[in-house]
Design a protein around this motif. Structure first.
Motif, short mmCIF file in Angstrom:
data_model
loop_
_atom_site.label_atom_id
_atom_site.label_comp_id
_atom_site.label_asym_id
_atom_site.label_seq_id
_atom_site.Cartn_x
_atom_site.Cartn_y
_atom_site.Cartn_z
N ILE A 246 0.84 -1.21 0.00
CA ILE A 246 0.00 0.00 0.00
C ILE A 246 0.87 1.26 0.00
CG2 ILE A 246 -1.79 1.29 1.25
CD1 ILE A 246 -2.76 -1.38 2.39
N THR A 247 0.55 2.17 -0.92
CA THR A 247 1.24 3.46 -0.99
C THR A 247 0.19 4.57 -1.00
OG1 THR A 247 2.94 4.71 -2.18
CG2 THR A 247 1.33 3.56 -3.52
N GLY A 248 0.65 5.80 -1.15
CA GLY A 248 -0.23 6.96 -1.12
C GLY A 248 0.43 8.08 -0.36
N THR A 249 -0.18 9.26 -0.40
CA THR A 249 0.33 10.40 0.35
C THR A 249 -0.41 10.55 1.67
OG1 THR A 249 0.75 11.53 -1.75
CG2 THR A 249 0.86 12.87 0.26
N LYS A 250 -1.72 10.44 1.60
CA LYS A 250 -2.57 10.61 2.79
C LYS A 250 -3.36 9.33 3.01
CE LYS A 250 -4.39 13.64 0.30
NZ LYS A 250 -5.41 14.56 -0.24
N GLY A 251 -3.36 8.87 4.24
CA GLY A 251 -4.23 7.76 4.59
C GLY A 251 -3.69 6.38 4.32
N LYS A 252 -2.43 6.25 3.86
CA LYS A 252 -1.93 4.91 3.60
C LYS A 252 -1.76 4.11 4.89
CE LYS A 252 2.85 6.60 2.97
NZ LYS A 252 3.81 5.86 3.77
N GLY A 253 -1.36 4.79 5.97
CA GLY A 253 -1.23 4.09 7.24
C GLY A 253 -2.58 3.64 7.78
N SER A 254 -3.58 4.52 7.69
CA SER A 254 -4.92 4.16 8.14
C SER A 254 -5.50 3.04 7.29
CB SER A 254 -5.85 5.39 8.08
OG SER A 254 -5.37 6.43 8.91
N THR A 255 -5.25 3.09 5.97
CA THR A 255 -5.71 2.01 5.09
C THR A 255 -5.08 0.69 5.48
OG1 THR A 255 -6.02 3.58 3.27
CG2 THR A 255 -5.84 1.24 2.69
N CYS A 256 -3.79 0.72 5.77
CA CYS A 256 -3.10 -0.50 6.22
C CYS A 256 -3.74 -1.03 7.51
CB CYS A 256 -1.63 -0.20 6.49
SG CYS A 256 -0.62 0.04 5.01
N ALA A 257 -4.02 -0.12 8.44
CA ALA A 257 -4.60 -0.54 9.72
C ALA A 257 -5.98 -1.17 9.53
CB ALA A 257 -4.68 0.65 10.67
N PHE A 258 -6.82 -0.54 8.71
CA PHE A 258 -8.14 -1.11 8.41
C PHE A 258 -8.00 -2.50 7.78
CE2 PHE A 258 -10.10 3.35 8.14
CZ PHE A 258 -10.92 3.16 9.24
N THR A 259 -7.11 -2.60 6.77
CA THR A 259 -6.95 -3.85 6.03
C THR A 259 -6.49 -4.97 6.95
OG1 THR A 259 -6.33 -2.56 4.06
CG2 THR A 259 -5.84 -4.91 4.03
N GLU A 260 -5.48 -4.69 7.74
CA GLU A 260 -4.95 -5.73 8.65
C GLU A 260 -5.99 -6.17 9.65
OE1 GLU A 260 -3.40 -7.43 12.21
OE2 GLU A 260 -4.11 -5.34 12.12
N ARG A 261 -6.75 -5.21 10.19
CA ARG A 261 -7.74 -5.56 11.22
C ARG A 261 -8.89 -6.37 10.64
NH1 ARG A 261 -9.47 -7.56 14.76
NH2 ARG A 261 -10.02 -6.86 16.85
N ILE A 262 -9.31 -6.06 9.41
CA ILE A 262 -10.37 -6.83 8.76
C ILE A 262 -9.93 -8.28 8.59
CG2 ILE A 262 -11.57 -7.18 6.57
CD1 ILE A 262 -11.58 -4.11 6.24
N LEU A 263 -8.73 -8.49 8.06
CA LEU A 263 -8.27 -9.85 7.78
C LEU A 263 -7.94 -10.62 9.06
CD1 LEU A 263 -6.17 -9.01 4.61
CD2 LEU A 263 -8.29 -10.32 4.71
N ARG A 264 -7.49 -9.89 10.08
CA ARG A 264 -7.27 -10.56 11.37
C ARG A 264 -8.58 -11.06 11.95
NH1 ARG A 264 -5.46 -7.71 16.45
NH2 ARG A 264 -4.93 -5.99 15.06
N ASN A 265 -9.67 -10.37 11.64
CA ASN A 265 -10.98 -10.79 12.13
C ASN A 265 -11.43 -12.12 11.53
OD1 ASN A 265 -11.54 -8.77 13.96
ND2 ASN A 265 -13.55 -8.33 13.09
N TYR A 266 -10.82 -12.50 10.40
CA TYR A 266 -11.13 -13.80 9.80
C TYR A 266 -10.34 -14.94 10.45
CZ TYR A 266 -13.97 -12.00 5.94
OH TYR A 266 -14.99 -11.45 5.18
N GLY A 267 -9.59 -14.62 11.51
CA GLY A 267 -8.81 -15.64 12.17
C GLY A 267 -7.45 -15.88 11.54
N LEU A 268 -7.05 -14.99 10.63
CA LEU A 268 -5.77 -15.13 9.95
C LEU A 268 -4.64 -14.57 10.81
CD1 LEU A 268 -6.99 -13.92 6.46
CD2 LEU A 268 -6.39 -16.27 7.05
N LYS A 269 -3.47 -15.14 10.66
CA LYS A 269 -2.28 -14.63 11.34
C LYS A 269 -1.66 -13.58 10.44
CE LYS A 269 1.81 -16.17 13.87
NZ LYS A 269 2.66 -17.33 14.22
#
Length: 544
Positions: free
Chosen positions: A59-82
């Protein structure tokens, strides 16, 4: 090796201030930087092919790339993934320990172990690779080493996937040695790091599009026409299928509204991108519960196909709701003090920060009798236009503007996380004084506007506080917080302040106002490192 020892050793890889200036003047072929990174990877015991096993979302970008990463990781962790999560702070090599997450935030012990692995073979890492005609590097620089360490940790922990945030740009960023990510994302683009990426959004878009890979799905949020056209051209050149994310409202149709764990309207764009990245990863890995796809509507924006419109699953909804991102649109309420923390450091992100701050003030306003005081705590680093950022903050009508370097204490020797060799103490203090001068000049202009000049309507006037802002500079974050809090924060218990702290007339009179105020609203912004230092003092449990 203890954590602090590991970070102190890691800090020796920071590039000192004088050498940084030399490198800026004698910039070489950026492609050589990627070639050097591949050599370092090999000397650490890994091959580029090994990274294919990590199932990376890049993930890249100027604004919001960190927040996007955080959302993405948390969604997939909710599926029980490591999950693994590698984030950066504006690609900076200062202030802040490595951040690598596996299923849950890693402890300092995990980071120390991860440090030991590549560090255990220093001679193998030695690489006589020319950085300029007069020198060669024997060890990778700070951010390169962090990236190598993250890859080692993720492989060692056998994560199901890794969310990797680009440091700066994309095309020549050291994370871009990844050959086969599962998906790529581009968050909102803006102007930042112009000395490295270019001075127009089109040039910056070219750099960001450098992470596109042949046949790998990529997703972008809506961008201005010029940068969006550049992204499309980069995707076509690479044979990368690029999709435009539909707005979050399209995914909410037919279901309850989505709740985001991160405040601010601008987070909706980041959440929309995160949902597409997570959905794409789940589809490619043939996971169950990816969300029912609705009919896709044709896109007429620069001939880009629209990403699928689907019904977010309960896992996705809970992931968005449970996402936490310290230092981004974060609110801490402490008695009469309310701290508003946001690491915005570009013009567009500061504009978003101002909107969020206004909304938060209105949303959390409680009826109190007595004086309400607004305080700005600000710092900006690097090549950022501090005067432009401060001008955007002026309409918030602060009573006090406080400036300090990103140092928790005047002396950082006891705290490895605070060591920063990229600048000198004199440089950071001089920068703070320049910020104060910018603010005072803007304050004077606002107090005496030109006849017929524009009038700001961002905030309603505050008759009780119609006077101009008073400004102060402190030598470290701890002193600034001591003055602002006046002992009224129930968690922040600093050592006795030096006598000189309140010697300045403004500091003395302001201290009386702050001690008697019924409510104190403090916005901390301008630098992620500043916000991190403030959090370290206000939330000491985070460091334990």
């Amino acid at each position: 090796m203890e954590y602090q020892d590991a970070v102190r050793t890691l800090n020796t890889l920071q590039t000192n201030a004088s050498y940084l200036e030399q490198v800026k003047r004698q910039r070489g072929d950026p492609q050589m930087q990627l070639e050097a990174m591949e050599l370092y990877l090999a000397r650490s015991g890994l091959q580029v092919e090994d990274l294919d096993r990590l199932n990376i979302i890049h993930i890249t970008g100027t604004k919001g790339k960190g927040s996007t990463c955080a959302f993405t990781e948390r969604i997939l962790r909710n599926y029980g993934l490591k999950t693994g999560f590698f984030r950066c702070v504006s690609g900076s090599a200062s202030m802040g320990s490595p951040s690598a997450l596996s299923s849950s935030p890693s402890t300092s012990g995990t980071c120390t172990t991860g440090w030991r692995r590549p560090r255990a073979r220093p001679q193998a890492l030695t690489c006589s690779y020319p950085q300029d005609s007069n020198s060669c590097v024997s060890m990778p620089t700070y951010f390169r080493f962090l990236t190598l360490m993250a890859f080692h940790i993720f492989l060692q922990e056998k994560v199901d996937l890794a969310v990797v945030e680009v440091g700066i740009g994309g095309a020549y960023d050291c994370t871009n040695i990844v050959r086969k990510p599962v998906a790529c994302g581009v968050s909102s683009l803006g102007i930042d790091h112009t000395n490295l990426l270019g001075d127009t959004m089109e040039k910056i878009a070219w750099q960001k599009g450098g992470i596109f890979k042949r046949g790998v799905p990529a997703f972008t949020v809506l961008q201005p026409d010029g940068p969006l056209a550049v992204l499309r051209e980069r995707a076509e050149q690479t044979s990368c299928p690029l999709y435009l994310c539909p707005p979050l409202e399209a995914l909410e149709e037919g279901g309850p509204p989505l709740t985001l764990g991160l405040e601010g309207d601008h987070q909706r764009s980041n959440a929309a991108l995160a949902l597409q990245l997570a959905h794409c990863w789940l589809q490619q890995k043939d996971r169950q519960g990816v969300g029912e796809v609705k009919a896709s509507r044709p896109s007429l924006v620069w001939q880009l196909p629209l990403a699928p419109v689907f019904q977010p699953t309960p896992h996705m909804r809970h992931g968005l709701r449970d996402t936490e991102w310290l230092g981004r649109t974060q609110v801490l309420r402490r008695g009469p003090l309310t701290w508003y923390l946001d690491g915005a450091h570009t013009s567009s992100s500061v504009q978003a920060c101002v909107r969020w701050f206004r909304q938060a003030l209105n949303r959390h306003k409680e009826p109190r009798s007595g004086t309400e005081v607004r305080v700005l705590l600000f710092n900006a680093t690097g090549d950022r236009d501090a005067a432009a950022l401060l001008k955007l903050l002026q309409p918030c009508q602060f009573d006090y503007a406080v400036f300090c370097p990103n140092l928790i204490e005047v002396s950082s020797m006891d705290n490895a996380d605070q060591q920063n060799f990229t600048v000198t103490l004199d440089q950071v203090l001089l920068r703070c004084l320049e910020h104060q001068q910018h603010w005072n000049r803007l304050d004077e202009e606002q107090a005496c506007p030109e006849p017929g000049g524009p009038v700001s309507l961002l905030l309603a006037p505050r008759p009780a506080h119609s006077h101009s802002t008073s400004s102060l500079v402190f030598s470290c974050i701890s002193q600034a917080l001591q003055w602002i809090s006046q002992g009224r924060d129930p968690v922040f218990h600093p050592r006795s302040p030096p006598r000189s702290l309140f010697a300045h007339p403004v500091a003395g009179s302001g201290a009386n106002v702050l001690r008697e105020a019924a409510a104190i609203h403090v916005l901390v912004t301008g630098s992620l490192h500043l916000v991190g230092g403030v959090l370290k003092l206000l939330e000491p449990s985070l460091s334990q």
